[in-house]
Design an enzyme around this catalytic site. Structure first.
Site, PDB file in Angstrom:
ATOM      1  N   GLU A   1       0.860  -1.181  -0.116  1.00  0.00           N
ATOM      2  CA  GLU A   1      -0.054  -0.024   0.024  1.00  0.00           C
ATOM      3  C   GLU A   1       1.020   1.365  -0.007  1.00  0.00           C
ATOM      4  OE1 GLU A   1      -3.816  -0.124   0.938  1.00  0.00           O
ATOM      5  OE2 GLU A   1      -3.235  -1.942  -0.386  1.00  0.00           O
TER       6      GLU A   1
ATOM      7  N   SER B   1      19.767  -7.690  -7.515  1.00  0.00           N
ATOM      8  CA  SER B   1      18.493  -7.866  -8.514  1.00  0.00           C
ATOM      9  C   SER B   1      18.840  -8.704  -9.474  1.00  0.00           C
ATOM     10  CB  SER B   1      18.366  -6.458  -9.130  1.00  0.00           C
ATOM     11  OG  SER B   1      18.185  -5.377  -8.174  1.00  0.00           O
TER      12      SER B   1
ATOM     13  N   HIS C   1       4.177 -10.131  -9.220  1.00  0.00           N
ATOM     14  CA  HIS C   1       5.426 -10.191  -9.522  1.00  0.00           C
ATOM     15  C   HIS C   1       5.957  -9.125  -8.515  1.00  0.00           C
ATOM     16  CE1 HIS C   1       9.543 -10.749 -10.421  1.00  0.00           C
ATOM     17  NE2 HIS C   1       9.717  -9.421 -10.954  1.00  0.00           N
ATOM     18  N   SER C   2       5.688  -8.024  -8.476  1.00  0.00           N
ATOM     19  CA  SER C   2       6.253  -6.729  -7.829  1.00  0.00           C
ATOM     20  C   SER C   2       5.244  -5.793  -8.082  1.00  0.00           C
ATOM     21  CB  SER C   2       7.416  -6.163  -8.385  1.00  0.00           C
ATOM     22  OG  SER C   2       7.235  -5.699  -9.538  1.00  0.00           O
TER      23      SER C   2
END
Lengths: 406, 474
Positions: B152, B238, B367-368
């Site tokens: 959020e 990453s 996924h993100s």
């Protein structure tokens, strides 16, 4: 602007120079040259700052005499113990072995490094002495064993990863760039990566394009790594030891054609400075900057030049990342002319970066534009004649200097 | 062949010696190939490993045996079939022109302990104490809360990015609970729960996501790219699957030291397609490294379903391809995950071998925050998995059956968790960002001259044009 930068670069703290002076006196038998740059040496070396316990030890072991011209060698040998003759690959091995003996965390991994002794015999005999685990033969997966080396380094080992040929490390580029160079930074300094990545590179004798890569061009931009190139048995051993002891990831570039060079190295232990350039020949007329194999082409050209009445100053830059701008700067201020001789390709090579760097810092001291002699932007051809023409030859160097010094 | 068979060398005593036959090689021939090297003196204090010269009987494993050529007999006659001692071992011949099937007749079975209503299906699992079980549940709830609120927060623009572990709470917490604090964790990016279990605080998580001065990564990485040396949790990078070779390397380091610890690395179904994953798994097997390779097969790699990722029966079958023991577990079943990791850890350490665990689960979230998965998969599917296979609910039901948890405590737990998380975000938001100097530190151990020059130059620029750099801390 240039002046301001130089000022910053040349300043020192008194405490550091005291350390250094003490260390100079502790080294027996070395011909010590009085050099103003001595105190700066510590500044750029960084780890000799007060409070660093590693720094004090390192200071004691630093070789103050990095000059390896013939005359100096003779003086060094007669005033100190005679030393012993070694081929370059043996010198690398000796350095490696001494470090493995000294610190049980040092280990080697690579293809055929174990019982086979390495493709250039740098690790010969080490597997017998230290076991298959400490001198580890890996499957053919450069990305994997470089990654393995990084993981091992993060958890306390000090691995040396050997690329059978530097060109193969292109497969490990992801690990080297994104992890090796970065993890110390992105982890906020929590995880160190004291890894050494080494291997033979450069243009050999008709090895074909894929085996004639000059990886220093591609790696020089990666933040977080250091790069050094050795060129003599003396500096090979010293740089190998320094690289292993460094807590940063270091890439040590060896050259395929230099492994059988013979030189007398001291019997006493010595470690060289990773960020220092080597004064090969002092001179007045022009500064010739070079490294690795090109050093020998330059010295050959220098002989011709001397006969023709020129006095070139030859510096083997040794440290490809970062550049030793102090030594280089002092030379430029003296001679006001620079020639860079490298094996890299014209575009994006070490010479290109060095040219930019010197122009930026020492523009006011140059009487002429910097000339950079490099290989052409072509894959290295196989045919002997073609290969010779892509590499800078002594005749070219002579012609360039003659033109520059008109 | 010579390369493979003629390996010789000293063995480290903590390394488990496996005496195995290579065709017709006899033990005596191997023993005679070794020279008795003088042992390294323990007094020099440098080496933690003594020489193996006093363990001559432990010599001879495939890796270290040097073979005398004449000892190799080429053909064994065993009745009507023949075999040959090829490089790699004896292989029997067959007269049938038959190919191995591409897929097994039935998919490899999946180990499950709890059904969806929390009832035990088997007694073949590792028992957990009440305290551990309750902590597991609380941490799973906390992880869910963190994921919801941080997600959020990203949507509100307070942080730039976030990845949730929705649907994989059991994988995170149960696997972490089965490990010891000495085990090294090499995560991908969906394993924040492992760090949470190990004691990384809410405020630390929030600080990292906001990249402020409290962040132990000094604002260097994207949100959710946690790393903590104290907790033996290696900083998330990453790059996909690059952590797998790292884990193997770390396991190698543990093996050299002979420590009672292993490494674990997590990766997804997508990560298994990379070159790094293949090479690392192969290497782990060859090296006999104590590493747990934990694959979170959640069905999706961003928008790529597993049917487009590989055609094998998932990841578990690859274990055999590399010579690695493997198991498939229900990733939404905390008890199954716990048991599998517990046993895998035992095997990895005591036998010095890698173990592959494939946890089947479902990525219940996107996924993100940069992804909207409803674009490539039906919302009903997402909703079904989220509700029916919720690992947190299933574990709670089991706890209630055990009498270790009451339904009423749930609201209180969730409210409290929510408050704590919101508070952590508020504090992190207000905390200042790292100063300019942190751009240049930790690139190397000490900043070299070029970086010091660059820092100086940057400082001058910022001072001169302060109006253009209003948020810059000097």
């Amino acid at each position: 602007m240039a002046a301001a930068l130089l000022h910053g670069v040349g300043s020192t703290t008194p405490l550091s120079s005291v350390n250094y002076n003490n260390s100079r006196r502790s080294l027996p038998g070395y011909v010590v040259h009085e050099r103003k740059r001595a105190s700066f040496l510590i500044q750029c070396y960084g780890s000799l700052l007060p409070g660093s316990k590693i720094g004090i030890n390192r200071a004691a072991k630093l070789s103050t005499n990095a000059v390896t011209t013939k005359q100096d060698n003779v003086t060094a040998s007669t005033t100190s113990k005679p030393g012993h003759e070694l081929l370059l690959f043996e010198a690398l091995r000796e350095g490696l072995e001494e470090e493995m003996e000294r610190d049980p965390r040092v280990c080697v991994m690579g293809e055929d490094v174990g019982h086979y002794g390495g493709s250039y015999k740098v690790t010969k005999g080490l597997a017998d002495k230290y076991g298959d685990l400490r001198v580890l033969d890996t499957p053919i997966a450069e990305n994997s064993f470089t990654g393995m080396g990084i993981g091992a380094a993060m958890t306390g080992l000090r691995p040396i990863v050997e690329g059978m040929n530097m060109g193969f490390l292109l497969l490990a580029f992801n690990q080297i760039s994104n992890n090796c160079g970065m993890l110390h930074y992105t982890s906020g300094g929590q995880f160190e990566i004291p890894i050494v990545i080494r291997g033979p590179g450069g243009v050999g004798r008709q090895l074909g394009a894929e085996h004639s890569q000059r990886l220093e061009s591609y790696f020089q931009s990666i933040p977080g790594i250091q790069m050094v190139a050795c060129s003599t048995p003396y500096n090979a051993k010293g740089l190998m030891k320094a690289a292993i002891r460094s807590d940063n990831p270091v890439i040590l570039f060896e050259h395929v054609l230099l492994y059988n060079l013979k030189e007398r190295v001291p019997d006493e232990e010595y470690v060289l400075n990773l960020e220092e350039a080597e004064m090969v020949r002092m001179g007045e007329h022009v500064t010739i900057l070079t490294y690795s194999r090109m050093r020998y082409h330059v010295m050959q050209a220098a002989k011709t030049l001397v006969n023709k009445g020129y006095d070139p100053e030859v510096i083997d830059i040794r440290s490809l990342k970062p550049f030793d701008l102090h030594t280089i700067g002092n030379s430029v201020k003296k001679t006001h002319r620079v020639v860079i001789v490298e094996e890299c390709m014209r575009t994006g090579g070490i010479g290109a970066s060095l040219t930019a760097s010197i122009n930026e810092h020492f523009h006011d001291y140059l009487d002429a534009p910097i000339v950079c002699l490099s290989s052409q932007d072509v894959p290295t051809p196989y045919a002997g004649t073609l290969e010779d023409w892509t590499v800078v030859q002594p005749a070219q160097i002579v012609a360039t200097v003659e033109q520059l010094c008109q | 062949m010579a390369l493979y068979l003629s390996k010789s060398g000293k063995l480290l005593p903590h390394f488990k010696q496996k005496i195995c036959s290579l065709g017709m090689i006899s033990l005596s021939s191997i023993g005679s190939c070794f020279s008795q090297n003088p042992p390294l003196s323990p007094e020099d204090g440098k080496t933690p490993y003594a020489a193996p010269a006093h363990h001559p009987s432990l010599f001879a494993s495939r890796r270290f045996g040097s073979v005398k050529a004449e000892k190799l007999a080429s053909i064994t006659n065993t009745g009507d079939s023949q075999a040959l001692n090829f490089p790699g071992g004896i292989v029997k011949f067959t007269p049938e022109l038959k190919f191995l099937a591409d897929l097994p007749e039935e998919r490899i079975h999946c180990y499950r302990v709890l059904d969806e209503s929390g009832h035990l299906l088997t007694s073949d699992f590792v028992e957990i104490d009440k305290d551990i079980a309750v902590k597991m549940y609380e941490d799973m709830v906390m992880l869910q809360t963190i994921d919801t609120i941080f997600y959020e927060a990203q949507r509100q623009g307070r942080i730039s990015f976030y990845v949730t572990a929705a649907g994989e709470e059991a994988i995170n917490i149960a696997s972490a609970a089965a490990l010891s604090m000495d085990d090294f964790v090499f995560p991908q990016y969906r394993e924040a729960g492992v760090l949470l279990w190990r004691g990384f605080g809410l405020q630390d998580l929030a600080n990292q996501c906001f990249g402020n001065v409290g962040d132990n990564c000094k604002g260097r990485q994207m949100p959710a790219h946690y790393g903590s040396k104290k907790h033996n949790y290696f900083t998330v990078a990453s790059t996909v699957a690059t952590q797998i070779p790292h884990a193997v390397g770390a396991a190698y380091s543990l093996k050299m030291e002979g420590r009672d610890a292993c490494t674990i690395t997590y990766f997804g179904d997508g990560g298994t397609s990379t070159g790094d994953c293949h090479a690392a798994m192969n290497f782990a097997a060859v090296l006999e490294a104590p590493v747990i390779l934990f694959c979170r097969n959640n069905g999706w790699a961003i928008s790529t379903p597993v049917s487009d990722q590989f055609r094998s029966d998932g990841i578990v079958v690859r274990g055999q391809a590399y010579g690695i023991r493997s198991i498939r577990v229900d990733g939404n079943d905390a008890l199954a995950v716990f048991s599998a990791v517990h046993m895998a850890r035992k095997m990895a350490i005591s036998e010095s071998r890698p173990v592959l665990i494939e946890a089947l689960t479902y990525r219940a979230g996107h996924h993100s925050t940069s992804d909207d998965s409803s674009k490539y998969r039906p919302i009903e599917e997402i909703e079904w998995w989220r509700a029916a296979q919720d690992p947190v609910a299933r574990f709670r039901k089991w706890l209630e059956i055990q009498g270790w948890w009451r339904c009423e405590s749930d609201t209180e737990l969730r409210d409290r968790a929510r408050q704590e998380v919101l508070n952590a975000i508020l504090v992190a938001e207000k905390t200042e960002k790292p100063g300019l100097g942190e751009i240049f530190t930790d690139v190397y151990d000490f900043p070299p001259s070029n970086l010091r020059d660059q820092e100086k130059s940057l400082r001058q620029t910022v001072e001169r044009h302060q109006r253009d750099y209003p948020h810059f801390q000097l």
